[in-house]
Motif scaffolding. Structure first.
Motif, PDB file in Angstrom:
ATOM      1  N   GLY A 133      25.289  47.791  -0.451  1.00  0.00           N
ATOM      2  CA  GLY A 133      24.619  47.363   0.777  1.00  0.00           C
ATOM      3  C   GLY A 133      23.638  48.416   1.282  1.00  0.00           C
ATOM      4  N   THR A 186      19.646  41.095   8.418  1.00  0.00           N
ATOM      5  CA  THR A 186      20.870  41.340   9.176  1.00  0.00           C
ATOM      6  C   THR A 186      21.487  40.046   9.688  1.00  0.00           C
ATOM      7  OG1 THR A 186      20.075  43.515   9.823  1.00  0.00           O
ATOM      8  CG2 THR A 186      21.845  42.594  11.143  1.00  0.00           C
ATOM      9  N   LEU A 197      21.453  37.097   8.358  1.00  0.00           N
ATOM     10  CA  LEU A 197      22.137  36.407   7.268  1.00  0.00           C
ATOM     11  C   LEU A 197      23.455  37.083   6.898  1.00  0.00           C
ATOM     12  CD1 LEU A 197      19.131  35.745   4.852  1.00  0.00           C
ATOM     13  CD2 LEU A 197      20.336  34.067   6.248  1.00  0.00           C
ATOM     14  N   ALA A 198      23.485  38.377   6.962  1.00  0.00           N
ATOM     15  CA  ALA A 198      24.663  39.135   6.538  1.00  0.00           C
ATOM     16  C   ALA A 198      25.805  39.057   7.539  1.00  0.00           C
ATOM     17  CB  ALA A 198      24.280  40.593   6.298  1.00  0.00           C
ATOM     18  N   SER A 199      25.541  38.636   8.763  1.00  0.00           N
ATOM     19  CA  SER A 199      26.583  38.631   9.788  1.00  0.00           C
ATOM     20  C   SER A 199      27.236  37.264   9.987  1.00  0.00           C
ATOM     21  CB  SER A 199      26.013  39.157  11.109  1.00  0.00           C
ATOM     22  OG  SER A 199      24.954  38.322  11.531  1.00  0.00           O
ATOM     23  N   THR A 200      27.166  36.385   9.013  1.00  0.00           N
ATOM     24  CA  THR A 200      27.794  35.067   9.119  1.00  0.00           C
ATOM     25  C   THR A 200      29.191  35.093   8.487  1.00  0.00           C
ATOM     26  OG1 THR A 200      26.920  34.294   6.996  1.00  0.00           O
ATOM     27  CG2 THR A 200      25.530  33.947   8.962  1.00  0.00           C
ATOM     28  N   LEU A 232      30.393  33.024   6.366  1.00  0.00           N
ATOM     29  CA  LEU A 232      30.241  32.739   4.944  1.00  0.00           C
ATOM     30  C   LEU A 232      29.900  34.011   4.171  1.00  0.00           C
ATOM     31  CD1 LEU A 232      30.154  30.697   2.633  1.00  0.00           C
ATOM     32  CD2 LEU A 232      27.748  30.275   3.194  1.00  0.00           C
ATOM     33  N   ALA A 233      29.029  34.819   4.732  1.00  0.00           N
ATOM     34  CA  ALA A 233      28.667  36.084   4.086  1.00  0.00           C
ATOM     35  C   ALA A 233      29.870  37.022   4.033  1.00  0.00           C
ATOM     36  CB  ALA A 233      27.499  36.746   4.816  1.00  0.00           C
ATOM     37  N   ALA A 234      30.670  37.048   5.097  1.00  0.00           N
ATOM     38  CA  ALA A 234      31.854  37.926   5.127  1.00  0.00           C
ATOM     39  C   ALA A 234      32.863  37.499   4.063  1.00  0.00           C
ATOM     40  CB  ALA A 234      32.490  37.906   6.509  1.00  0.00           C
ATOM     41  N   SER A 274      32.251  35.754   1.328  1.00  0.00           N
ATOM     42  CA  SER A 274      31.651  36.021   0.015  1.00  0.00           C
ATOM     43  C   SER A 274      31.702  37.509  -0.312  1.00  0.00           C
ATOM     44  CB  SER A 274      30.205  35.540  -0.020  1.00  0.00           C
ATOM     45  OG  SER A 274      30.149  34.154   0.194  1.00  0.00           O
ATOM     46  N   ALA A 275      31.458  38.338   0.693  1.00  0.00           N
ATOM     47  CA  ALA A 275      31.493  39.791   0.483  1.00  0.00           C
ATOM     48  C   ALA A 275      32.893  40.247   0.095  1.00  0.00           C
ATOM     49  CB  ALA A 275      31.022  40.515   1.740  1.00  0.00           C
TER      50      ALA A 275
END
Length: 190
Positions: free
Chosen positions: A22, A38, A40-43, A45-47, A49-50
């Motif tokens: 990251g 930023t 997009l990364a704070s959703t 779904l992103a969490a 997936s991460a």
């Protein structure tokens, strides 16, 4: 229980590597593009997936670190066990003593985290240094030196910890499983 511990170990190593990726991605993207990404990364779904990606990365890093350290591990093992067969017999004997097996599992857990974080520390240091070059920050030279020194110290510390845990583990395994008439060799320091 052992499966849960291994899951956590792999996840801990993978989160470190994903963090480094990251930072590296933000350094490559630059300040303007990073601000736009930023959101997009704070959703959620992103969490999610991460987290899944971190687990997969943890497996990868664990295997890479194990491969990199294989020559050292084999040398350390040969100091306590003359052959692979002797080592395999000792592992089987240890499995028959539940209290010792639990302690050995804990030691292996610590060494897996140390070897993975040795590589994570290297990538985190490189990614942080690149981000410090890319972003406008005050006291850049001081921050670069600090990040590099701390990252290098962490990588060396994780390696030395892995080395000590590995050597001690082999020595203890030999002492705990060798018949009394055969003295086990003492471990050598790094």
């Amino acid at each position: 229980m052992a499966a849960t511990a291994m899951f956590v170990e792999v996840l801990v190593v993978g989160i470190g590597f994903l963090t480094a990726l990251g930072i590296l991605g933000a350094a490559i993207a630059g300040p303007h593009n990073s601000r736009q990404l930023t959101a997009l990364a704070s959703t959620p779904l992103a969490a999610g997936s991460a987290l899944a990606f971190a687990y997969a990365l943890g497996i990868l890093i664990d295997r890479v670190a194990d491969t990199v350290l294989t020559p050292v591990r084999r040398r350390l093992r040969s100091q306590s066990f003359p052959t692979s067969v002797a080592y395999a017999r000792a592992r089987i004997a240890l499995a028959e003593i539940p209290a010792l097996a639990v302690r050995a599992d804990y030691a292996r857990s610590r060494l897996r985290i140390c070897r993975g974080w040795m590589l994570d520390s290297i990538l985190l240091t490189l990614a942080t240094d690149l981000a410090l070059w890319r972003y406008p920050v005050e006291h850049r030279p001081l921050l670069l030196i600090t990040a590099t020194v701390l990252g290098t110290a962490a990588a060396v510390g994780f390696y030395l910890s892995w080395h000590t845990i590995t050597a001690t583990g082999y020595h203890k395994l030999a002492v705990q499983t060798v018949p009394p008439q055969q003295p086990a060799p003492a471990p050598q320091s790094p």
